[in-house]
Design a protein around this motif. Structure first.
Motif, PDB file in Angstrom:
ATOM      1  N   PRO A  46      42.181  52.229  38.569  1.00  0.00           N
ATOM      2  CA  PRO A  46      43.285  51.495  39.212  1.00  0.00           C
ATOM      3  C   PRO A  46      44.649  52.071  38.822  1.00  0.00           C
ATOM      4  CG  PRO A  46      41.654  49.951  38.371  1.00  0.00           C
ATOM      5  CD  PRO A  46      41.235  51.309  37.904  1.00  0.00           C
ATOM      6  N   ILE A  90      50.646  44.727  36.172  1.00  0.00           N
ATOM      7  CA  ILE A  90      49.645  43.781  36.664  1.00  0.00           C
ATOM      8  C   ILE A  90      50.022  42.337  36.329  1.00  0.00           C
ATOM      9  CG2 ILE A  90      47.213  43.076  36.421  1.00  0.00           C
ATOM     10  CD1 ILE A  90      47.922  45.621  38.182  1.00  0.00           C
ATOM     11  N   ASP A 119      43.001  47.451  46.775  1.00  0.00           N
ATOM     12  CA  ASP A 119      44.086  46.508  46.557  1.00  0.00           C
ATOM     13  C   ASP A 119      45.287  47.347  46.116  1.00  0.00           C
ATOM     14  OD1 ASP A 119      45.933  44.762  45.378  1.00  0.00           O
ATOM     15  OD2 ASP A 119      44.374  43.356  44.764  1.00  0.00           O
ATOM     16  N   LEU A 122      47.563  53.413  41.418  1.00  0.00           N
ATOM     17  CA  LEU A 122      48.948  52.927  41.462  1.00  0.00           C
ATOM     18  C   LEU A 122      49.947  54.052  41.229  1.00  0.00           C
ATOM     19  CD1 LEU A 122      49.151  49.394  39.809  1.00  0.00           C
ATOM     20  CD2 LEU A 122      48.795  50.042  42.189  1.00  0.00           C
ATOM     21  N   LEU A 144      41.880  40.281  35.656  1.00  0.00           N
ATOM     22  CA  LEU A 144      41.561  41.585  36.223  1.00  0.00           C
ATOM     23  C   LEU A 144      41.024  42.495  35.124  1.00  0.00           C
ATOM     24  CD1 LEU A 144      43.851  43.622  38.524  1.00  0.00           C
ATOM     25  CD2 LEU A 144      43.225  44.571  36.319  1.00  0.00           C
ATOM     26  N   TYR A 193      50.462  49.769  32.762  1.00  0.00           N
ATOM     27  CA  TYR A 193      49.647  49.148  33.800  1.00  0.00           C
ATOM     28  C   TYR A 193      49.603  47.640  33.611  1.00  0.00           C
ATOM     29  CZ  TYR A 193      45.676  48.154  36.843  1.00  0.00           C
ATOM     30  OH  TYR A 193      44.865  47.647  37.832  1.00  0.00           O
ATOM     31  N   THR A 219      47.157  46.223  42.812  1.00  0.00           N
ATOM     32  CA  THR A 219      46.531  46.382  41.496  1.00  0.00           C
ATOM     33  C   THR A 219      45.844  47.736  41.343  1.00  0.00           C
ATOM     34  OG1 THR A 219      44.409  45.495  42.228  1.00  0.00           O
ATOM     35  CG2 THR A 219      46.030  43.905  41.398  1.00  0.00           C
ATOM     36  N   GLY A 220      45.615  48.403  42.447  1.00  0.00           N
ATOM     37  CA  GLY A 220      44.913  49.681  42.402  1.00  0.00           C
ATOM     38  C   GLY A 220      43.403  49.530  42.343  1.00  0.00           C
ATOM     39  N   GLN A 221      42.913  48.320  42.395  1.00  0.00           N
ATOM     40  CA  GLN A 221      41.466  48.126  42.285  1.00  0.00           C
ATOM     41  C   GLN A 221      40.760  48.512  43.581  1.00  0.00           C
ATOM     42  OE1 GLN A 221      40.914  44.116  40.564  1.00  0.00           O
ATOM     43  NE2 GLN A 221      40.063  45.302  38.877  1.00  0.00           N
TER      44      GLN A 221
END
Lengths: 756, 292
Positions: free
Chosen positions: A746, B272, A624, A750, B187, B268, A627-629
């Motif tokens: 994540p 997010i 993703d 990013l 998340l 972060y 989000t970096g997931q």
């Protein structure tokens, strides 16, 4: 090839039912009459001199039976490298200094756990705090605080490997790249925290039940630290809920339990909490890995120069072995005509790193395999093609170290490419989705003897009975990996018996034959398996002789063992049941039971291992990019573990390895503030959940290892290494972000994409 | 570490529970499922002398729904029951989703929605959606009963507006207005079963494509689950375009004050919040327009 009836079959674990129903006895389940409960006082500071310890208030508490500090115990260091006493740098309790937060300072034994815990809090320790160092860079700075006086540079040990001509190699290369990779510490996170119970009998002999991978090593080191004779110490390994390298040394609670049991005349138990395990426990070595590689423009490897700093924490633990092995793992997968390795093990004021599943391989292979992928990218060669070009094959040499015997690496690469749909996916996945590859090779046990044992590396005793049963005794330690089952399989297959015909006594140093170096380095199946085969062969000789005599067989006849019978090959009527044959031998021996010992010690096998496993793994991920997931969609594995003795067990090892590799790659890490570990529960130490596990597909490459029992080699450890580099490459393929410092969080993704 | 000793009282009626709390004073804690409380005691973060369990109080676990008055979730109604409740799934799907995304199966089978709120963790998964939907808490104490808007309830990490002797007996969620849509996004680093590092809950009410009302709540990025009022203002009365959603999300992010901790860094989290706000608003819009 011989058709097997038990080997190669999905034989369920013989301990499975007991564990699933809660009947299996672990160390913490053991309760003895008038048993005391122990608790350790640990250092709250990372580096300090101990000025004084006042135990008076704690000792006066009702229910407290014994308190010991460093001043009460013999001033004898211990460590697994007995051959080099200079490396033995630990005391069971701190003598003058503490070197990490959690260093054991004192121990209390009391009538119940709460009292012991309350008493520990009443011990007053006066510290003179010293400056600490918390990473390799700080530890190596000029005038850095010295952690051990014996190592003024904070480098406790170094290992070197060199062959070929490294400079000439780089000069002859068309393409040279140099990269620095950093990898982090992770926890073994075995499900069973360490626990032990010690009992001292009226003759002052000690019995210790302990959650360990190495009962023999614990026996020997406990004897030396207590100033006792080895044979006066009996170590028994009950069921163990995992070890992964974290339970292969003598540990302070084992010493304290034994010492205090002797002092009080009462059994003493220690059980660690999960918080203690995560905050103070052993962990995988963080490393700083500088690697320079040279290639021909067609992708042929020419030279590699590897330098690794291992962040060892406060004591050596198994660091010296990891330092040695890392250099070997750096050059085990591919042919490097010119190779140089320098590994340096550095002290820092953190919980000691030690052996952990892979023993240096997950770190070095993350670097080596990532660098191979980077080179493939820049040379415009497919990552699998460049590996095929350089892959180790049977007969290749690790100069001065070993010759590779069986090797299914090329087949593994091709199979992984086929089952994953690699070629199509590398070309046609949309942005945010990618595939990547990582590979491994690993040892099937170590040939080195730094422990300096005077015994065979593995041993087995087989006692055969006239009722058709046998009793197998071995010091080999099943810690959950399933070796009890596999050793029984090997014996049952060899003697033509059923699994239930075999009684097993294992891992009791007073009752099982000397010795076994323990469960580490993926040595048990090969070494203990060979010892079992050796003993079984001698039993068979005797029984074959009996049948031959009974039926007056020509000496040229082969004697077969199958279905509980012993008979002339091709003439099943010329034979008798296994039990009858045993009775016959026993009669002939005038009552003497039919018992044989077998053993295995690798000889003439170079410097590392008698056999090597290989494999390749492909990961597919979705990233993703907002989000970096990272979601790992699927893992494909093709590996060579020689003959598969038990497919179900191998599959279990593979799944466990993927799970551990996944955590190493993506989510597990210690969050540290200086020397303090901040995430000490499974809420914040993030092991992947069942729901996070990707589906997988696997292929076992069919090879036969001449040195392994029935052709087998390791399957439990090497597989943990390819996952991180495979995922890292898949993330690169999906996004263009190249991770050189694990874990791939994540946030890093990013940042790598310029979005943070 | 030793578990502190405490008295355990399990009254059968709310007034008895209140009396037990008043009598016990400050060192008394209320327990529903115990999934937060007992862990904190075990970890020696709390040292209560007395625990008053609500589990024996009949009817306190009730979940009731009425098309006029809305939804009531009793203090001891389990997370698992809320997640699976038919009317909640139908009329309050995001409330059910948030309950379902709380912790893991074992915790959901023991823990309660109201307990999750009273624990007052900034990262509580159930708070943002319920706040967005205008939920109120019903409180009973020594001086009687009263109601309070949920967004007044949280005072800080682990701190609520409850006074000594007061118990939350239930939470009420009004029926969502016509043209409304809700969404919750959370998340964490691990993936599916984890404590949230960031959570965003919202309810938007549309007329056509125009935003008539909106509530936007961010979890784990401030001492309490916080309403981002400035961001909400940007939407009200406007056409809810993708461009406006993106601008609003940036504004919402700026309003929060996250910290760096073991679960994520502040930068972060800021990033997010914006990403999840975009997703939550777009989802809620879709639901409001009847497309979800």
């Amino acid at each position: 090839m011989k058709v097997h009836s038990i080997i190669g079959k999905d034989i369920p674990r013989t301990d499975g039912r007991a564990k699933a129903t809660g009947q299996a006895i672990y160390a913490d389940d053991i309760k003895l009459p008038s048993m005391l409960y122990g608790k350790l006082l640990r250092s709250p500071v990372p580096h300090a001199r101990i000025l004084s310890i006042d135990t008076r208030k704690a000792a006066a508490m009702p229910g407290v039976r014994c308190i010991i500090t460093g001043q009460d115990i013999p001033r004898i260091t211990y460590g697994n490298w007995r051959l080099f006493p200079g490396t033995q740098d630990e005391y069971a309790l701190a003598m003058d200094k503490v070197r990490f937060i959690g260093d054991e300072v004192a121990a209390v034994a009391a009538v119940d756990r709460d009292t012991a815990e309350a008493a520990v809090e009443q011990i007053k320790v006066e510290y003179e705090e010293l400056p600490g160092v918390f990473d390799v860079t700080a530890a190596l700075t000029k005038n850095a605080p010295v952690i051990h006086d014996t190592s003024p540079t904070n480098i406790s040990i170094d290992r070197k490997i060199a062959y070929g001509d490294i400079e000439a190699g780089f000069a002859a290369s068309d393409y040279v790249r140099e990269d620095t990779f950093t990898v982090h510490a992770v926890s073994h996170a075995y499900m069973e925290p360490c626990a032990c119970v010690a009992q001292s009998d009226l003759d002052n002999r000690i019995t210790l039940w302990t959650s360990t991978q190495t009962p023999y090593i614990v026996q020997c080191l406990l004897a030396s630290t207590l100033n006792m004779r080895e044979n006066d110490i009996r170590v028994i390994k009950p069921n163990v809920g995992g070890g992964f390298g974290g339970k292969m040394e003598l540990r302070p609670w084992e010493f304290c339990a034994a010492f205090m049991a002797r002092q009080t005349g009462r059994p003493v138990k220690f059980t660690l909490t999960r918080e203690e395990e995560l905050a103070f426990g052993r962990r995988r070595h963080p490393m700083t890995i500088r690697s320079k590689v040279g290639y021909k423009s067609d992708g042929t490897l020419v030279a590699k120069d590897l330098h690794i700093y291992l962040d060892g924490g406060a004591y050596n633990a198994m660091g010296p072995t990891a330092t040695f092995l890392s250099g070997n793992f750096g050059a085990m997968l591919y042919r490097y005509p010119n190779y140089r390795y320098i590994g340096e093990h550095v002290y820092t004021n953190k919980p000691p790193a030690s052996a952990m599943r892979g023993f240096g391989a997950p770190q070095t292979l993350f670097a080596a395999e990532t660098q191979m992928n980077m080179a493939a990218e820049e040379l415009g060669i497919d990552p699998i093609e460049i590996r095929l070009k350089n892959a180790m094959v049977s007969g290749n040499e690790l100069p001065g170290v070993a010759t590779i015997s069986s090797c299914g690496f090329v087949e593994s690469l091709k199979a992984a490419r086929r089952i994953s749909g690699w070629s199509r996916k590398r070309k046609r996945l949309k942005t945010g989705r990618g595939v990547g590859i990582g590979c491994y090779s690993f040892i099937s046990g170590g040939v080195f003897n730094w422990f300096n044992t005077q015994y065979p590396f593995s041993a087995a005793e087989v006692r055969a009975f006239a009722d058709g049963t046998v009793h197998l005794l071995t010091m080999a330690s099943d810690i959950g990996q399933g070796s009890d089952t596999v050793l029984k399989q090997i014996l049952a297959e060899t003697l033509g018996l059923k699994m239930e015909d075999i009684r097993l006594t294992a891992a009791d140093t007073a009752m099982t034959p000397q010795a076994d170096l323990g469960t580490w380095g993926s040595r048990v199946t090969l070494m203990a398996g060979n010892a079992v085969l050796d003993a079984a062969k001698k039993i068979k000789e005797k029984l074959a002789g009996a049948v031959s005599a009974r039926f007056d067989l020509n000496v040229i006849f082969d004697i077969e063992f199958a279905d509980g019978r012993v008979f002339a090959a091709g003439k099943p009527d010329r034979g008798m049941t296994f039990g009858e044959a045993v009775a016959f031998v026993q009669k002939a021996q005038r009552g003497e039971p039919l018992v044989y010992r077998g053993s295995y010690t690798p000889r003439g096998k170079g410097l590392v291992s008698p056999a090597f496993s290989f494999g390749a793994q492909v990961a597919e991920v979705t990233v993703d990019t907002d989000t970096g997931q990272i979601q790992v969609e699927k893992m494909w594995t093709a590996h060579d573990c020689g003959t598969v003795l038990n497919p179900m067990a191998v599959e279990g090892q593979l799944e466990g390895s993927v799970h551990m590799g996944l955590g190493y790659a993506l989510s597990e890490q210690f969050v540290m503030d200086g020397g303090k570990t901040l995430n000490t529960t499974f809420l914040d130490y993030k092991i992947p959940n069942a729901a996070d596990m990707p589906p997988g597909e696997s292929v076992c490459i069919d090879t036969f290892e001449p040195e392994g029992p029935m052709g087998a080699k390791e399957a439990g450890e090497g597989l943990v290494s390819p996952t991180a580099p495979a995922i890292a490459e898949a993330v690169f393929h999906a996004t263009g972000y190249r991770c050189k410092d694990l874990p791939i969080t994540p946030e890093k993704v990013l940042k790598g994409l310029g979005k943070l | 570490m030793p578990v502190p000793q405490f008295d355990y009282i399990a009254p059968k009626r709310v007034d008895e529970a209140v009396a037990a709390l008043v009598e016990g004073g400050k060192e008394t804690r209320v327990m529903a499922g115990g999934t937060d409380l007992l862990v904190k005691i075990r970890h020696r973060m709390l040292f209560p002398k007395r625990i008053v369990s609500l589990k024996q109080i009949e009817g306190l676990d009730a979940i009731t729904f009425d098309k006029n008055t809305g939804l009531t979730i009793g203090a001891t109604a389990l997370l698992a029951d809320v997640a699976a409740h038919r009317s909640i799934r139908r009329y309050y799907p995001t409330v059910a989703d948030a309950a379902q995304s709380t912790a893991n199966v074992q915790v959901r089978n023991m823990g309660t929605v109201v307990g999750n709120l009273c624990n007052a963790s900034p990262s509580a998964d159930n708070a943002p959606t319920l706040m967005a939907m205008g939920a109120t808490v019903n409180i009973t104490g020594p001086t009687g009963s009263h109601r309070m808007a949920l967004d007044q309830f949280f005072q800080g990490p682990g701190i609520t507006a409850l006074k000594t002797g007061e118990i939350v007996t239930s939470i009420c969620v009004p029926l969502p207005p016509a043209g409304s849509g809700t969404a919750y996004y959370s998340l964490s680093q691990r993936g599916k079963l984890d404590c949230s590092a960031v959570g965003v809950g919202t309810m938007v009410t549309l007329k056509g494509n125009r935003c008539m009302d909106v509530r936007l709540i961010v979890g784990a990025c401030a001492p309490v689950p916080m309403r981002t009022l400035g961001a909400e203002k940007m939407l009200i009365g406007k056409k809810m375009t993708d461009t406006l959603i993106r601008k609003t999300a940036q504004a919402a992010s700026k309003e929060t004050s996250p910290i760096t901790d073991v679960r994520a860094s502040a930068p972060y989290r800021w990033k997010i919040v914006a990403v999840l706000t975009i997703r939550a608003l777009a989802d809620a819009r879709k639901m409001a327009l009847g497309k979800r």
